[in-house]
Design a protein around this motif. Structure first.
Motif, PDB file in Angstrom:
ATOM      1  N   HIS A 189       0.715  -0.895  -0.066  1.00 46.16           N
ATOM      2  CA  HIS A 189       0.619   0.595  -0.149  1.00 46.16           C
ATOM      3  C   HIS A 189       0.929   1.324  -0.217  1.00 46.16           C
ATOM      4  CE1 HIS A 189      -3.798  -2.061   0.019  1.00 46.16           C
ATOM      5  NE2 HIS A 189      -3.670  -2.868   1.288  1.00 46.16           N
ATOM      6  N   LEU A 190       2.148   1.096   0.316  1.00 50.08           N
ATOM      7  CA  LEU A 190       2.916   2.767   0.797  1.00 50.08           C
ATOM      8  C   LEU A 190       3.346   2.256  -0.598  1.00 50.08           C
ATOM      9  CD1 LEU A 190       4.914   1.863   4.143  1.00 50.08           C
ATOM     10  CD2 LEU A 190       2.895   3.955   3.243  1.00 50.08           C
ATOM     11  N   THR A 191       3.667   1.483  -0.978  1.00 52.92           N
ATOM     12  CA  THR A 191       4.776   1.985  -2.647  1.00 52.92           C
ATOM     13  C   THR A 191       3.540   2.205  -3.884  1.00 52.92           C
ATOM     14  OG1 THR A 191       6.042  -0.771  -2.093  1.00 52.92           O
ATOM     15  CG2 THR A 191       5.618   0.712  -4.968  1.00 52.92           C
ATOM     16  N   GLU A 192       2.235   1.864  -3.743  1.00 53.39           N
ATOM     17  CA  GLU A 192       0.788   1.892  -4.545  1.00 53.39           C
ATOM     18  C   GLU A 192       0.198   3.318  -4.557  1.00 53.39           C
ATOM     19  OE1 GLU A 192      -1.904  -1.176  -5.504  1.00 53.39           O
ATOM     20  OE2 GLU A 192      -0.450  -2.461  -5.159  1.00 53.39           O
ATOM     21  N   VAL A 193       0.451   3.514  -3.092  1.00 55.71           N
ATOM     22  CA  VAL A 193      -0.351   5.525  -3.000  1.00 55.71           C
ATOM     23  C   VAL A 193       0.681   6.174  -2.957  1.00 55.71           C
ATOM     24  CG1 VAL A 193      -1.446   6.451  -1.401  1.00 55.71           C
ATOM     25  CG2 VAL A 193      -2.287   4.236  -1.233  1.00 55.71           C
ATOM     26  N   LEU A 194       2.021   6.141  -3.132  1.00 54.62           N
ATOM     27  CA  LEU A 194       2.896   7.431  -2.350  1.00 54.62           C
ATOM     28  C   LEU A 194       3.779   7.137  -3.810  1.00 54.62           C
ATOM     29  CD1 LEU A 194       3.466   7.113   1.064  1.00 54.62           C
ATOM     30  CD2 LEU A 194       2.092   8.973  -0.179  1.00 54.62           C
ATOM     31  N   PRO A 195       3.654   7.818  -4.778  1.00 52.80           N
ATOM     32  CA  PRO A 195       4.730   8.615  -5.812  1.00 52.80           C
ATOM     33  C   PRO A 195       6.271   8.708  -5.245  1.00 52.80           C
ATOM     34  CG  PRO A 195       3.482   9.509  -6.144  1.00 52.80           C
ATOM     35  CD  PRO A 195       2.388   9.227  -5.131  1.00 52.80           C
ATOM     36  N   PHE A 196       5.951   9.593  -3.748  1.00 50.26           N
ATOM     37  CA  PHE A 196       6.885  10.112  -3.067  1.00 50.26           C
ATOM     38  C   PHE A 196       6.390   9.760  -2.105  1.00 50.26           C
ATOM     39  CE2 PHE A 196       8.492  14.159  -0.973  1.00 50.26           C
ATOM     40  CZ  PHE A 196      10.340  13.390  -1.077  1.00 50.26           C
ATOM     41  N   MET A 197       7.790   9.355  -1.375  1.00 48.00           N
ATOM     42  CA  MET A 197       7.649   9.226   0.395  1.00 48.00           C
ATOM     43  C   MET A 197       8.542   9.945   0.975  1.00 48.00           C
ATOM     44  SD  MET A 197       7.163   5.743   1.516  1.00 48.00           S
ATOM     45  CE  MET A 197       8.042   4.783   3.011  1.00 48.00           C
ATOM     46  N   PRO A 198       8.057  10.700   2.322  1.00 46.26           N
ATOM     47  CA  PRO A 198       9.880  11.049   2.863  1.00 46.26           C
ATOM     48  C   PRO A 198       9.224  10.148   4.386  1.00 46.26           C
ATOM     49  CG  PRO A 198       7.018  12.039   3.314  1.00 46.26           C
ATOM     50  CD  PRO A 198       7.113  11.493   1.774  1.00 46.26           C
ATOM     51  N   ALA A 199      10.385   9.386   4.349  1.00 45.49           N
ATOM     52  CA  ALA A 199      10.372   7.734   4.662  1.00 45.49           C
ATOM     53  C   ALA A 199      11.366   8.134   6.419  1.00 45.49           C
ATOM     54  CB  ALA A 199      10.763   6.767   4.530  1.00 45.49           C
ATOM     55  N   PRO A 200      11.595   7.420   7.218  1.00 45.70           N
ATOM     56  CA  PRO A 200      12.277   7.195   8.408  1.00 45.70           C
ATOM     57  C   PRO A 200      14.063   6.913   7.554  1.00 45.70           C
ATOM     58  CG  PRO A 200      10.579   6.055   9.220  1.00 45.70           C
ATOM     59  CD  PRO A 200      10.168   6.631   7.454  1.00 45.70           C
ATOM     60  N   ALA A 254       4.629  -3.870  -9.922  1.00 51.28           N
ATOM     61  CA  ALA A 254       3.511  -3.888  -9.909  1.00 51.28           C
ATOM     62  C   ALA A 254       2.996  -3.154 -11.092  1.00 51.28           C
ATOM     63  CB  ALA A 254       2.919  -3.126  -8.597  1.00 51.28           C
ATOM     64  N   GLY A 255       4.162  -3.065 -12.028  1.00 52.01           N
ATOM     65  CA  GLY A 255       3.524  -1.816 -13.651  1.00 52.01           C
ATOM     66  C   GLY A 255       3.585  -0.327 -12.750  1.00 52.01           C
ATOM     67  N   LEU A 256       4.347   0.147 -11.868  1.00 58.82           N
ATOM     68  CA  LEU A 256       4.300   1.517 -11.513  1.00 58.82           C
ATOM     69  C   LEU A 256       6.007   2.314 -11.475  1.00 58.82           C
ATOM     70  CD1 LEU A 256       2.997   0.885  -8.060  1.00 58.82           C
ATOM     71  CD2 LEU A 256       1.473   1.484 -10.024  1.00 58.82           C
ATOM     72  N   PRO A 257       6.148   3.378 -11.649  1.00 59.47           N
ATOM     73  CA  PRO A 257       7.426   3.922 -11.806  1.00 59.47           C
ATOM     74  C   PRO A 257       7.833   4.586 -10.566  1.00 59.47           C
ATOM     75  CG  PRO A 257       4.817   5.355 -12.553  1.00 59.47           C
ATOM     76  CD  PRO A 257       4.321   4.078 -11.503  1.00 59.47           C
ATOM     77  N   ARG A 258       9.858   4.158 -11.208  1.00 61.26           N
ATOM     78  CA  ARG A 258      10.372   4.280  -9.837  1.00 61.26           C
ATOM     79  C   ARG A 258       9.585   5.404  -8.675  1.00 61.26           C
ATOM     80  NH1 ARG A 258      14.685   2.082  -8.277  1.00 61.26           N
ATOM     81  NH2 ARG A 258      16.002   3.207  -6.828  1.00 61.26           N
ATOM     82  N   ARG A 259       9.470   3.903  -7.275  1.00 64.29           N
ATOM     83  CA  ARG A 259       9.549   5.869  -6.041  1.00 64.29           C
ATOM     84  C   ARG A 259      10.445   6.130  -5.541  1.00 64.29           C
ATOM     85  NH1 ARG A 259       4.725   5.088  -8.525  1.00 64.29           N
ATOM     86  NH2 ARG A 259       3.055   4.325  -7.321  1.00 64.29           N
TER      87      ARG A 259
END
Length: 518
Positions: A189-200, A254-259
């Motif tokens: 879900h993190l990968t599918e929802v967020l194209p850019f992710m601020p993360a720890p 999953a066929g998504l762009p690189r995050r």
């Protein structure tokens, strides 16, 4: 040799004469108690134990929950709570092997105290009943560091069982990859929802995930051990990677762009778990312990397990293959036949009804139905003429606009029409759709071939009733990434016009005299 050939007990002519046909353990077959039978791992292990010929007993707080499982009639059910010492005592009578697959982190804040009490009770009654072996699935963790409360609790349970007088095998696994696994669902879900992710910063820690099919391999093999091995073993898949890499490999499959992932030093586990709870369906009470367990790199320290339990004959499952299994991207006929016999259906990475509601890929639906006194033949006659020159029975301007948008995006648009006016067969094109399944008089399933950020189906069904029939209509959409979710939300205002109009118009036409005579 298939994987289950390696996991199953030996043949009736071998060293274990109690085994008959799969799933039909005799009265002298070993009795296996599974604690946590309706959990993620337990729900997949139980039917495989049954198939291997073991007698299986399960302890559950709710008999009804177990009775809803397809394997319920093949197990002995003891109703009780694992936190109740008397329940453990009743469940342990006459048991040969215990699979300890419970962890209370989602049930209460003081799960450490709860799990300590359960472990002490299990160890005590296992000794009283002369249980042959305890098998505990724990968490992979580094040595010499302060562990999170979650991992510290799991390690403590393992230590209690190892200190008992009953031979114990502790299997320490990291992130388990399979549909329904909380760790995998968080990645999904993190990968599918967020194209850019601020993360720890822990997204740069090294981890060693393991496929659920390989976890089951080790658990099944451990059930057969008859020596006095008493120690903890690390288990993991063949790939060591950073958490960020795991997300981006998922995106590629999953066929998504690189995050794009930006590690932030200020994002504490508490804040990170709030973030996970906000953008994924994983409950925060589960997300926080999982996030905290990622604060340190967790990789397999050695392969000592190979001296006790050999790896699967075909080798451990790589991360990318495990993700493909979890996403259903491998062909069904590639699944080992042993995973699909009468007792075990589907791959272990498939979702199960017993998995939590938030598990699995996101899916959006629009479901409608209407009762009518028209005959099933009349309603089907209307359904079968859909598309092409007939149109889609509602909001013609909206359908035309959607077709134009698809053409401008390089799609098929509405120009294809359909092959014939009345009769449909699998593979026929109908405007923006393709016939994927047709059961004359009953069901028409269309797969979208328009350009959409995901996969879509439209199901039109007719069911007979006492006064005529019921027409049912369902639109199903599997979104791809954040764009797919936004697309569905953008389309919601039009669904009331398009899909409600279709239902009403189809039934109205079927009730006309000319269709009633069909």
């Amino acid at each position: 040799m298939t994987r289950d050939d390696a996991d199953a007990p030996s043949s009736p002519t071998g060293a274990e004469p109690w085994l008959r046909a799969a799933g039909t353990g005799t009265a002298d077959a070993p009795l296996v108690l599974v604690l946590g039978a309706t959990g993620y791992i337990g729900g997949r292990l139980v039917p495989r134990l049954i198939t291997a010929g073991y007698r299986v007993r399960v302890l559950t707080r709710s008999r009804r929950r177990v009775e809803g499982q397809p394997w319920a009639r093949d197990v002995e059910i003891v109703e009780g709570d694992a936190t109740d010492d008397d329940s453990i005592a009743r469940a342990m009578v006459g048991v040969d092997v215990v699979h300890y697959l419970i962890h209370s982190m989602s049930a209460a804040r003081d799960y450490g105290r709860i799990d300590r009490g359960i472990a002490l009770s299990v160890a005590r009654h296992a000794a009283t009943e002369n249980v042959g072996r305890l098998i505990y699935l724990s968490g992979l963790h580094p040595d010499g560091v302060e562990l999170s409360a979650h991992l510290a609790s799991r390690k403590e349970v393992g230590d209690i069982l190892l200190a008992s007088s009953t031979p114990t095998l502790v299997l320490q696994a990291g992130v388990v990859i399979g549909a329904g696994s909380a760790s995998f669902e968080m990645v999904r879900h993190l990968t599918e929802v967020l194209p850019f992710m601020p993360a720890p910063r822990w997204v740069m820690n090294r981890i060693q995930p393991i496929a659920v099919r390989d976890v089951l391999h080790y658990l099944l093999a451990a059930t057969r051990l008859d020596d006095a091995t008493n120690r903890a073993f690390d288990i993991g898949g063949p790939d060591v990677m950073r958490y960020a890499d795991m997300m981006n490999r998922y995106a590629a499959i999953a066929g998504l762009p690189r995050r794009r992932i930006l590690p932030l030093p200020v994002l504490t586990p508490g804040l990170a778990s709030h973030w996970v709870g906000l953008v994924t369906p994983v409950p925060r009470r589960i997300a926080r312990p999982l996030v905290e367990s990622l604060l340190h790199s967790c990789v397999v320290k050695n392969r000592d397990i190979d001296q006790v339990i050999a790896p699967p004959p075909e080798g451990l499952t790589g991360y990318e293959e495990a993700v493909r299994w979890a996403l259903g991207r491998l062909e069904l006929d590639a699944v080992e036949t042993s995973w699909q016999d009468a007792s075990v259906r589907g791959a272990p990475s498939d979702p199960l009804p017993s998995d939590p509601d938030w598990a699995g890929r996101p899916v959006f639906t629009d479901e409608r139905h209407r009762d009518t006194n028209a005959s099933t033949r009349a309603v089907w006659a209307v359904v079968e003429q859909i598309g092409g020159a007939t149109g889609w029975y509602s909001a013609s301007a909206l359908w035309a606009a959607r077709g134009l948008m698809d053409r401008l995006a390089g799609g098929v648009g509405l120009r294809r029409g359909r092959r014939t006016l009345r009769h449909l067969r699998v593979g026929d094109a109908i405007d923006l759709w393709r016939v994927e399944r047709v059961e004359p008089g009953t069901l028409l399933l269309l797969r979208a071939e328009m350009r959409v950020p995901g996969r879509a189906w439209l199901e039109l069904a007719v069911e007979p009733s006492e006064e005529g029939c019921t027409y049912r209509q369902r639109a199903v959409f599997f979104p791809r990434g954040l764009t797919g979710r936004l697309y569905w939300l953008a389309m919601l205002p039009f669904h009331g016009l398009v899909f409600a109009g279709m239902v009403n118009r189809i039934v109205a036409l079927a009730e006309r005299e000319d269709f009633r005579e069909m």
